[in-house]
Design a protein around this motif. Structure first.
Motif, PDB file in Angstrom:
ATOM      1  N   VAL A 232      26.725 -31.563  11.345  1.00  0.00           N
ATOM      2  CA  VAL A 232      27.553 -32.778  11.309  1.00  0.00           C
ATOM      3  C   VAL A 232      27.175 -33.733  12.437  1.00  0.00           C
ATOM      4  N   LEU A 233      26.767 -33.201  13.581  1.00  0.00           N
ATOM      5  CA  LEU A 233      26.306 -34.075  14.664  1.00  0.00           C
ATOM      6  C   LEU A 233      25.060 -34.834  14.236  1.00  0.00           C
ATOM      7  N   ARG A 234      24.101 -34.128  13.657  1.00  0.00           N
ATOM      8  CA  ARG A 234      22.864 -34.785  13.225  1.00  0.00           C
ATOM      9  C   ARG A 234      23.133 -35.837  12.161  1.00  0.00           C
ATOM     10  N   LYS A 235      24.000 -35.503  11.198  1.00  0.00           N
ATOM     11  CA  LYS A 235      24.323 -36.470  10.140  1.00  0.00           C
ATOM     12  C   LYS A 235      25.048 -37.696  10.691  1.00  0.00           C
ATOM     13  N   ALA A 236      25.718 -37.526  11.838  1.00  0.00           N
ATOM     14  CA  ALA A 236      26.394 -38.647  12.481  1.00  0.00           C
ATOM     15  C   ALA A 236      25.444 -39.416  13.404  1.00  0.00           C
ATOM     16  N   GLY A 237      24.192 -38.969  13.489  1.00  0.00           N
ATOM     17  CA  GLY A 237      23.216 -39.652  14.323  1.00  0.00           C
ATOM     18  C   GLY A 237      23.328 -39.318  15.796  1.00  0.00           C
ATOM     19  N   ILE A 238      23.900 -38.161  16.110  1.00  0.00           N
ATOM     20  CA  ILE A 238      24.106 -37.753  17.501  1.00  0.00           C
ATOM     21  C   ILE A 238      23.069 -36.699  17.876  1.00  0.00           C
ATOM     22  N   GLU A 239      22.450 -36.877  19.019  1.00  0.00           N
ATOM     23  CA  GLU A 239      21.407 -35.987  19.521  1.00  0.00           C
ATOM     24  C   GLU A 239      21.941 -34.567  19.721  1.00  0.00           C
ATOM     25  N   THR A 240      21.157 -33.575  19.290  1.00  0.00           N
ATOM     26  CA  THR A 240      21.564 -32.174  19.427  1.00  0.00           C
ATOM     27  C   THR A 240      20.597 -31.352  20.274  1.00  0.00           C
ATOM     28  N   ALA A 241      19.497 -31.950  20.694  1.00  0.00           N
ATOM     29  CA  ALA A 241      18.526 -31.210  21.508  1.00  0.00           C
ATOM     30  C   ALA A 241      19.182 -30.732  22.798  1.00  0.00           C
ATOM     31  N   GLY A 242      18.922 -29.508  23.139  1.00  0.00           N
ATOM     32  CA  GLY A 242      19.442 -28.950  24.388  1.00  0.00           C
ATOM     33  C   GLY A 242      20.826 -28.342  24.290  1.00  0.00           C
ATOM     34  N   LEU A 243      21.512 -28.506  23.170  1.00  0.00           N
ATOM     35  CA  LEU A 243      22.834 -27.898  23.033  1.00  0.00           C
ATOM     36  C   LEU A 243      22.683 -26.388  22.899  1.00  0.00           C
ATOM     37  N   ARG A 244      23.473 -25.660  23.673  1.00  0.00           N
ATOM     38  CA  ARG A 244      23.432 -24.205  23.593  1.00  0.00           C
ATOM     39  C   ARG A 244      24.770 -23.641  24.027  1.00  0.00           C
ATOM     40  N   SER A 245      25.079 -22.453  23.528  1.00  0.00           N
ATOM     41  CA  SER A 245      26.295 -21.756  23.935  1.00  0.00           C
ATOM     42  C   SER A 245      26.027 -21.074  25.272  1.00  0.00           C
ATOM     43  N   LYS A 246      26.985 -21.211  26.194  1.00  0.00           N
ATOM     44  CA  LYS A 246      26.810 -20.620  27.514  1.00  0.00           C
ATOM     45  C   LYS A 246      28.164 -20.282  28.128  1.00  0.00           C
ATOM     46  N   SER A 247      28.127 -19.419  29.113  1.00  0.00           N
ATOM     47  CA  SER A 247      29.341 -19.001  29.807  1.00  0.00           C
ATOM     48  C   SER A 247      29.773 -20.049  30.825  1.00  0.00           C
ATOM     49  N   TRP A 248      31.071 -20.154  31.004  1.00  0.00           N
ATOM     50  CA  TRP A 248      31.587 -21.072  32.011  1.00  0.00           C
ATOM     51  C   TRP A 248      31.214 -20.630  33.417  1.00  0.00           C
ATOM     52  N   ASP A 249      30.769 -19.375  33.570  1.00  0.00           N
ATOM     53  CA  ASP A 249      30.341 -18.897  34.887  1.00  0.00           C
ATOM     54  C   ASP A 249      29.187 -19.727  35.442  1.00  0.00           C
ATOM     55  N   GLU A 250      28.366 -20.322  34.562  1.00  0.00           N
ATOM     56  CA  GLU A 250      27.255 -21.168  35.011  1.00  0.00           C
ATOM     57  C   GLU A 250      27.742 -22.347  35.853  1.00  0.00           C
ATOM     58  N   PHE A 251      28.959 -22.795  35.596  1.00  0.00           N
ATOM     59  CA  PHE A 251      29.461 -23.991  36.267  1.00  0.00           C
ATOM     60  C   PHE A 251      30.293 -23.680  37.508  1.00  0.00           C
ATOM     61  N   GLY A 252      30.428 -22.397  37.827  1.00  0.00           N
ATOM     62  CA  GLY A 252      31.116 -22.003  39.048  1.00  0.00           C
ATOM     63  C   GLY A 252      30.150 -21.659  40.165  1.00  0.00           C
ATOM     64  N   LYS A 253      28.856 -21.711  39.874  1.00  0.00           N
ATOM     65  CA  LYS A 253      27.829 -21.380  40.869  1.00  0.00           C
ATOM     66  C   LYS A 253      27.650 -22.527  41.852  1.00  0.00           C
ATOM     67  N   PRO A 254      27.197 -22.194  43.063  1.00  0.00           N
ATOM     68  CA  PRO A 254      27.029 -23.241  44.088  1.00  0.00           C
ATOM     69  C   PRO A 254      26.075 -24.368  43.698  1.00  0.00           C
ATOM     70  N   ASP A 255      25.058 -24.075  42.886  1.00  0.00           N
ATOM     71  CA  ASP A 255      24.091 -25.110  42.525  1.00  0.00           C
ATOM     72  C   ASP A 255      24.440 -25.837  41.223  1.00  0.00           C
ATOM     73  N   ALA A 256      25.595 -25.531  40.657  1.00  0.00           N
ATOM     74  CA  ALA A 256      26.015 -26.173  39.403  1.00  0.00           C
ATOM     75  C   ALA A 256      26.451 -27.611  39.659  1.00  0.00           C
ATOM     76  N   PRO A 257      26.356 -28.459  38.624  1.00  0.00           N
ATOM     77  CA  PRO A 257      26.865 -29.828  38.795  1.00  0.00           C
ATOM     78  C   PRO A 257      28.356 -29.790  39.142  1.00  0.00           C
ATOM     79  N   ARG A 258      28.769 -30.665  40.003  1.00  0.00           N
ATOM     80  CA  ARG A 258      30.174 -30.746  40.399  1.00  0.00           C
ATOM     81  C   ARG A 258      30.945 -31.519  39.338  1.00  0.00           C
ATOM     82  N   MET A 259      31.981 -30.908  38.802  1.00  0.00           N
ATOM     83  CA  MET A 259      32.750 -31.528  37.728  1.00  0.00           C
ATOM     84  C   MET A 259      33.843 -32.436  38.281  1.00  0.00           C
ATOM     85  N   ASP A 260      34.062 -33.531  37.565  1.00  0.00           N
ATOM     86  CA  ASP A 260      35.160 -34.437  37.883  1.00  0.00           C
ATOM     87  C   ASP A 260      36.357 -34.165  36.979  1.00  0.00           C
ATOM     88  N   LEU A 261      36.070 -33.679  35.761  1.00  0.00           N
ATOM     89  CA  LEU A 261      37.109 -33.412  34.777  1.00  0.00           C
ATOM     90  C   LEU A 261      36.714 -32.185  33.972  1.00  0.00           C
TER      91      LEU A 261
END
Length: 168
Positions: free
Chosen positions: A58-87
């Motif tokens: 449905v993303l592709r049919k809507a013309g939205i880029e899907t490259a790089g999308l992958r399922s991952k654990s939220w633990d990736e974003f709690g690491k010191p080198d992870a991007p800092r989230m604003d929201l």
């Protein structure tokens, strides 16, 4: 957001990171116009899990880029080198009720619940329609977010703004 050159980092969370959070990540990166950088993750993605094929379709049919999308654990974003989230936004009720990890920088949080399109019973066309409807609902809410004035997106206002959008 302290200036207009630094995008606001937004993390969308769901249990398996295969449908709703993937849709939200892709849509915000598509319509965010450089003001936003979206990510997604799950509290318990299954081993070797990939995004739901219907979400990608449905993303592709809507013309939205899907490259790089992958399922991952939220633990990736709690690491010191992870991007800092604003929201951080939960998009499913299961993830909203779970104890989230500590997010560096204490980002604003909100819950935007959407029904799980992958749980819809019926034939493939009925399931595709559920994914299209979920994509539409997510895009509508994110459209409101990206069109907010910068003053609504500063650190002090972001949490209230994001939670108010949950009501729309």
């Amino acid at each position: 957001m302290t200036d207009t050159t630094t995008p606001l980092n937004v993390l969308f969370l769901c249990t398996h990171n295969s449908a709703r959070s993937i849709l939200a990540e892709a849509v915000l990166n598509d319509i965010g116009a450089g003001r936003f950088k979206a990510y997604s993750a799950g509290s318990s993605p299954r081993e070797n899990q990939q995004p739901n094929p219907m979400a990608i379709e449905v993303l592709r049919k809507a013309g939205i880029e899907t490259a790089g999308l992958r399922s991952k654990s939220w633990d990736e974003f709690g690491k010191p080198d992870a991007p800092r989230m604003d929201l951080v936004v939960t998009v499913c009720d299961n993830a909203a009720g779970e104890a989230c990890p500590y997010w560096p920088g204490q980002p604003a949080t909100a819950h935007w619940g959407y029904a799980d399109p992958s749980e819809v019973a019926g034939d493939d066309e009925r399931k595709r329609e559920a994914f299209r409807q979920t994509l539409h609902a997510i895009r509508s809410r994110l459209g409101l977010l990206v069109n907010l004035p910068a003053a609504s997106l500063d650190r002090m206002s972001l949490q209230a703004t994001a939670r108010e959008l949950a009501k729309s």
